[in-house]
Design an enzyme around this catalytic site. Structure first.
Site, PDB file in Angstrom:
ATOM      1  N   THR A 109       0.821  -1.203   0.000  1.00  0.00           N
ATOM      2  CA  THR A 109       0.000   0.000   0.000  1.00  0.00           C
ATOM      3  C   THR A 109       0.861   1.261   0.000  1.00  0.00           C
ATOM      4  OG1 THR A 109      -1.447   1.315   1.441  1.00  0.00           O
ATOM      5  CG2 THR A 109      -0.168  -0.376   2.506  1.00  0.00           C
ATOM      6  N   ASP A 110       0.300   2.348  -0.521  1.00  0.00           N
ATOM      7  CA  ASP A 110       1.034   3.625  -0.457  1.00  0.00           C
ATOM      8  C   ASP A 110       1.132   4.144   0.975  1.00  0.00           C
ATOM      9  OD1 ASP A 110      -1.594   4.516  -0.069  1.00  0.00           O
ATOM     10  OD2 ASP A 110      -1.517   6.081  -1.597  1.00  0.00           O
ATOM     11  N   GLU A 111       0.382   3.519   1.908  1.00  0.00           N
ATOM     12  CA  GLU A 111       0.430   4.002   3.295  1.00  0.00           C
ATOM     13  C   GLU A 111       1.768   3.713   3.956  1.00  0.00           C
ATOM     14  OE1 GLU A 111      -3.173   3.748   5.529  1.00  0.00           O
ATOM     15  OE2 GLU A 111      -4.352   3.550   3.702  1.00  0.00           O
ATOM     16  N   TYR A 152      -1.798  -0.241  11.005  1.00  0.00           N
ATOM     17  CA  TYR A 152      -2.028  -0.901   9.710  1.00  0.00           C
ATOM     18  C   TYR A 152      -0.826  -0.706   8.793  1.00  0.00           C
ATOM     19  CZ  TYR A 152      -3.535  -1.292   4.831  1.00  0.00           C
ATOM     20  OH  TYR A 152      -3.596  -1.597   3.491  1.00  0.00           O
ATOM     21  N   LYS A 178       1.808  -3.536   7.208  1.00  0.00           N
ATOM     22  CA  LYS A 178       2.042  -3.738   5.770  1.00  0.00           C
ATOM     23  C   LYS A 178       3.526  -3.520   5.445  1.00  0.00           C
ATOM     24  CE  LYS A 178      -0.470  -4.548   2.944  1.00  0.00           C
ATOM     25  NZ  LYS A 178      -0.939  -5.879   2.431  1.00  0.00           N
TER      26      LYS A 178
HETATM   27  P1  NAD Z   1     -10.220  -6.575   2.299  1.00  0.00           P
HETATM   28  O1  NAD Z   1     -10.166  -6.302   3.762  1.00  0.00           O
HETATM   29  O2  NAD Z   1     -11.455  -6.270   1.517  1.00  0.00           O
HETATM   30  O3  NAD Z   1      -9.893  -8.117   2.024  1.00  0.00           O
HETATM   31  C1  NAD Z   1      -8.922  -8.836   2.719  1.00  0.00           C
HETATM   32  C2  NAD Z   1      -9.197 -10.317   2.457  1.00  0.00           C
HETATM   33  O4  NAD Z   1      -8.183 -11.071   3.130  1.00  0.00           O
HETATM   34  C3  NAD Z   1     -10.549 -10.800   3.003  1.00  0.00           C
HETATM   35  O5  NAD Z   1     -11.193 -11.611   2.055  1.00  0.00           O
HETATM   36  C4  NAD Z   1     -10.169 -11.593   4.244  1.00  0.00           C
HETATM   37  O6  NAD Z   1     -11.089 -12.628   4.545  1.00  0.00           O
HETATM   38  C5  NAD Z   1      -8.804 -12.134   3.836  1.00  0.00           C
HETATM   39  N1  NAD Z   1      -7.959 -12.461   4.986  1.00  0.00           N
HETATM   40  C6  NAD Z   1      -7.687 -11.691   6.066  1.00  0.00           C
HETATM   41  N2  NAD Z   1      -6.869 -12.341   6.916  1.00  0.00           N
HETATM   42  C7  NAD Z   1      -6.589 -13.542   6.333  1.00  0.00           C
HETATM   43  C8  NAD Z   1      -5.787 -14.631   6.708  1.00  0.00           C
HETATM   44  N3  NAD Z   1      -5.090 -14.641   7.860  1.00  0.00           N
HETATM   45  N4  NAD Z   1      -5.717 -15.698   5.865  1.00  0.00           N
HETATM   46  C9  NAD Z   1      -6.425 -15.709   4.705  1.00  0.00           C
HETATM   47  N5  NAD Z   1      -7.205 -14.698   4.308  1.00  0.00           N
HETATM   48  C10 NAD Z   1      -7.294 -13.623   5.115  1.00  0.00           C
HETATM   49  O7  NAD Z   1      -8.954  -5.832   1.697  1.00  0.00           O
HETATM   50  P2  NAD Z   1      -8.777  -5.122   0.285  1.00  0.00           P
HETATM   51  O8  NAD Z   1      -9.227  -3.729   0.401  1.00  0.00           O
HETATM   52  O9  NAD Z   1      -9.287  -5.996  -0.777  1.00  0.00           O
HETATM   53  O10 NAD Z   1      -7.178  -5.098   0.223  1.00  0.00           O
HETATM   54  C11 NAD Z   1      -6.476  -6.193  -0.350  1.00  0.00           C
HETATM   55  C12 NAD Z   1      -4.997  -5.929  -0.212  1.00  0.00           C
HETATM   56  O11 NAD Z   1      -4.691  -4.694  -0.845  1.00  0.00           O
HETATM   57  C13 NAD Z   1      -4.529  -5.815   1.230  1.00  0.00           C
HETATM   58  O12 NAD Z   1      -3.274  -6.432   1.318  1.00  0.00           O
HETATM   59  C14 NAD Z   1      -4.420  -4.315   1.445  1.00  0.00           C
HETATM   60  O13 NAD Z   1      -3.440  -4.016   2.407  1.00  0.00           O
HETATM   61  C15 NAD Z   1      -4.026  -3.844   0.062  1.00  0.00           C
HETATM   62  N6  NAD Z   1      -4.428  -2.479  -0.291  1.00  0.00           N
HETATM   63  C16 NAD Z   1      -5.720  -2.054  -0.095  1.00  0.00           C
HETATM   64  C17 NAD Z   1      -6.077  -0.769  -0.478  1.00  0.00           C
HETATM   65  C18 NAD Z   1      -7.487  -0.249  -0.306  1.00  0.00           C
HETATM   66  O14 NAD Z   1      -7.715   0.943  -0.520  1.00  0.00           O
HETATM   67  N7  NAD Z   1      -8.461  -1.074   0.020  1.00  0.00           N
HETATM   68  C19 NAD Z   1      -5.119   0.079  -1.051  1.00  0.00           C
HETATM   69  C20 NAD Z   1      -3.816  -0.400  -1.236  1.00  0.00           C
HETATM   70  C21 NAD Z   1      -3.488  -1.687  -0.856  1.00  0.00           C
HETATM   71  P1  TYD Z   2     -10.061   5.274   4.712  1.00  0.00           P
HETATM   72  O1  TYD Z   2     -11.060   4.992   3.653  1.00  0.00           O
HETATM   73  O2  TYD Z   2     -10.256   4.678   6.058  1.00  0.00           O
HETATM   74  O3  TYD Z   2      -8.643   4.916   4.113  1.00  0.00           O
HETATM   75  P2  TYD Z   2      -7.157   5.221   4.721  1.00  0.00           P
HETATM   76  O4  TYD Z   2      -7.285   5.737   6.097  1.00  0.00           O
HETATM   77  O5  TYD Z   2      -6.559   3.875   4.678  1.00  0.00           O
HETATM   78  O6  TYD Z   2      -6.546   6.206   3.799  1.00  0.00           O
HETATM   79  O7  TYD Z   2      -9.968   6.854   4.899  1.00  0.00           O
HETATM   80  C1  TYD Z   2      -9.740   7.697   3.791  1.00  0.00           C
HETATM   81  C2  TYD Z   2      -9.805   9.143   4.271  1.00  0.00           C
HETATM   82  O8  TYD Z   2     -11.130   9.412   4.736  1.00  0.00           O
HETATM   83  C3  TYD Z   2      -8.893   9.423   5.460  1.00  0.00           C
HETATM   84  O9  TYD Z   2      -8.379  10.738   5.347  1.00  0.00           O
HETATM   85  C4  TYD Z   2      -9.816   9.330   6.653  1.00  0.00           C
HETATM   86  C5  TYD Z   2     -11.148   9.810   6.098  1.00  0.00           C
HETATM   87  N1  TYD Z   2     -12.325   9.183   6.737  1.00  0.00           N
HETATM   88  C6  TYD Z   2     -13.314   9.983   7.313  1.00  0.00           C
HETATM   89  O10 TYD Z   2     -13.238  11.228   7.301  1.00  0.00           O
HETATM   90  N2  TYD Z   2     -14.377   9.379   7.911  1.00  0.00           N
HETATM   91  C7  TYD Z   2     -14.513   8.026   7.974  1.00  0.00           C
HETATM   92  O11 TYD Z   2     -15.508   7.538   8.563  1.00  0.00           O
HETATM   93  C8  TYD Z   2     -13.512   7.213   7.368  1.00  0.00           C
HETATM   94  C9  TYD Z   2     -13.611   5.719   7.398  1.00  0.00           C
HETATM   95  C10 TYD Z   2     -12.427   7.839   6.751  1.00  0.00           C
END
Ligand code: NAD
Ligand code: TYD
Length: 352
Positions: free
Chosen positions: A134-136, A159, A163
């Site tokens: 992630t970019d985080e 988090y 990562k």
């Molecule tokens: P999500 O939370 O929707 O999905 C995570 C999945 O992993 C779920 O299906 C969950 O059941 C499974 N999981 C969790 N723990 C597990 C374990 N111990 N064993 C097997 N499966 C397990 O997440 P997402 O938003 O789809 O993100 C997917 C990946 O992308 C993650 O690695 C996250 O860090 C990364 N990512 C997400 C975002 C975002 O904005 N959502 C951005 C950048 C990177």
């Molecule tokens: P989020 O979707 O939780 O992603 P991340 O924190 O991983 O970037 O949050 C995106 C942005 O939105 C972040 O600046 C926090 C803000 N946010 C709110 O203002 N209210 C909310 O209820 C949530 C979940 C996020």
């Protein structure tokens, strides 16, 4: 090479961990809809965020198999890794607010789980291992800088630290044992099938129900928002064409967008009034800004297919039409989390 030739370079037997989640399921759907799909085994623990309904569109495909299990469990991972030629690791605990409430699960899956998968890839000498990061991991990025892949990790939330920990092991396994790792660092992703805890699906579903939209602090923190299908295709292209030992930023690459603008856009698209915006106590350690330089992905032939306006409109339409998908999720345990997370404020929209 033509821009869409990447598919022919994909490994043929993939183990996709976390494939029942939001981005993982988009990736699996994308691959299985290719003219010559690879074989895909999904391994997913089905935590609160995992949902087999996300994979329903491909459930009958002969090239697809679902295994319910945990990436931290070596006995589960081993036979699946033995019959695969590549692991793509999406499995993670993924929500910053939950990492502030319960960091332990993040360390377990995002750090230890990644180690178990790397060990399996090493044992079976897989020709590629892709870690979805992630970019985080870059932490807060003051303007006008945009993070580049060589920037040092400075994670600031539990988090992001979990990562970064998973990523660091990938680099260590690459250097020490020659495991051929690729790392993607995606930005804030949105679109269909996203669990309604992240800002966009939470605000959209709350707005559709005319519940308040809880905006942290003044709503000025900014993020790079990327449509999920673009993220999934970016990961597939890195898997096919990326240089082993490299990281890739996958993001929209535009000027990042603040929370207040997101709230207003969602309310405009759902017909809700600005009075639904509810400023709540800020998230502890809230990163003010993420912004990405996506030059490296562009050089790979990837670019985002939609701008934010088009992507968010499409997303709102999907949530309008798929109450059958999100209403069962926004019940019991969801509202327990909601009350815990937004507790210090009155009226953040949880049912009594
Ligand atoms: P999500 O939370 O929707 O999905 C995570 C999945 O992993 C779920 O299906 C969950 O059941 C499974 N999981 C969790 N723990 C597990 C374990 N111990 N064993 C097997 N499966 C397990 O997440 P997402 O938003 O789809 O993100 C997917 C990946 O992308 C993650 O690695 C996250 O860090 C990364 N990512 C997400 C975002 C975002 O904005 N959502 C951005 C950048 C990177
Ligand atoms: P989020 O979707 O939780 O992603 P991340 O924190 O991983 O970037 O949050 C995106 C942005 O939105 C972040 O600046 C926090 C803000 N946010 C709110 O203002 N209210 C909310 O209820 C949530 C979940 C996020």
């Amino acid at each position: 090479m033509a821009a869409d030739d990447w598919a022919s370079l994909l490994p043929r037997r993939l183990l996709v961990t976390g494939g029942a989640g939001f981005i993982g399921s988009a990736f699996v759907r994308l691959l299985l809809e290719l003219p010559a799909p690879p074989r895909v085994t999904v391994l997913d623990a089905l935590t609160y965020a995992g949902n087999r309904a996300n994979l329903e569109p491909v459930a009958d495909r002969p090239d697809y198999r679902f295994v319910h299990g945990n990436i931290c469990d070596e006995a589960t991972v081993e036979p699946l890794a033995a019959e695969a030629d590549c692991i793509v690791n999406f499995a993670a605990e993924s929500h910053v607010d939950r990492s502030i409430l319960d960091p332990g699960a993040f360390i377990q899956t995002d750090v230890y789980g990644t180690f178990v998968l790397l060990e399996a890839a090493r044992r079976h000498q897989h020709p590629r291992f892709l870690q979805v990061s992630t970019d985080e991991v870059y932490g807060d990025v003051p303007a006008p800088h945009r993070s580049q892949e060589g920037d040092p990790p400075r994670p600031r939330s539990p988090y992001a630290a979990s990562k970064a920990g998973g990523e660091m092991q990938c680099w260590a396994y690459h250097e020490t044992f020659g495991v051929p790792v690729l790392v993607t660092r995606g930005s804030n992703t949105y679109g269909p099938y996203q669990f309604p805890e992240k800002i966009i699906p939470l605000f959209v579903t709350n707005a559709l129900d005319r519940r308040p939209l809880p905006l942290y602090g003044s709503g000025t923190a900014v993020r790079d928002y990327l449509y999920v299908d673009d993220h999934a295709r970016g990961i597939a292209m890195v898997l096919a064409r990326g240089r082993v030992g490299s990281a890739y930023n996958i993001g929209q690459g535009d000027e990042p967008i603040d929370g207040l603008s997101i709230a207003r856009t969602v309310l405009r698209l759902t017909g809700g009034g600005d009075d639904l915006i509810h400023h709540v106590q800020d998230r502890p350690g809230h990163d003010r800004r993420y912004a990405l330089d996506i030059t490296r992905m562009r050089a790979l032939g990837w670019h985002p297919s939609r701008d934010f306006g088009a992507g968010v409109a499409e997303t709102v339409r999907w949530y309008e039409q798929r109450r059958d998908w999100w209403e069962p999720i926004k019940s019991g345990a969801f509202w327990d989390f909601y009350r815990r997370n937004y507790r210090p404020l009155a009226g953040a929209g949880a049912p009594p």
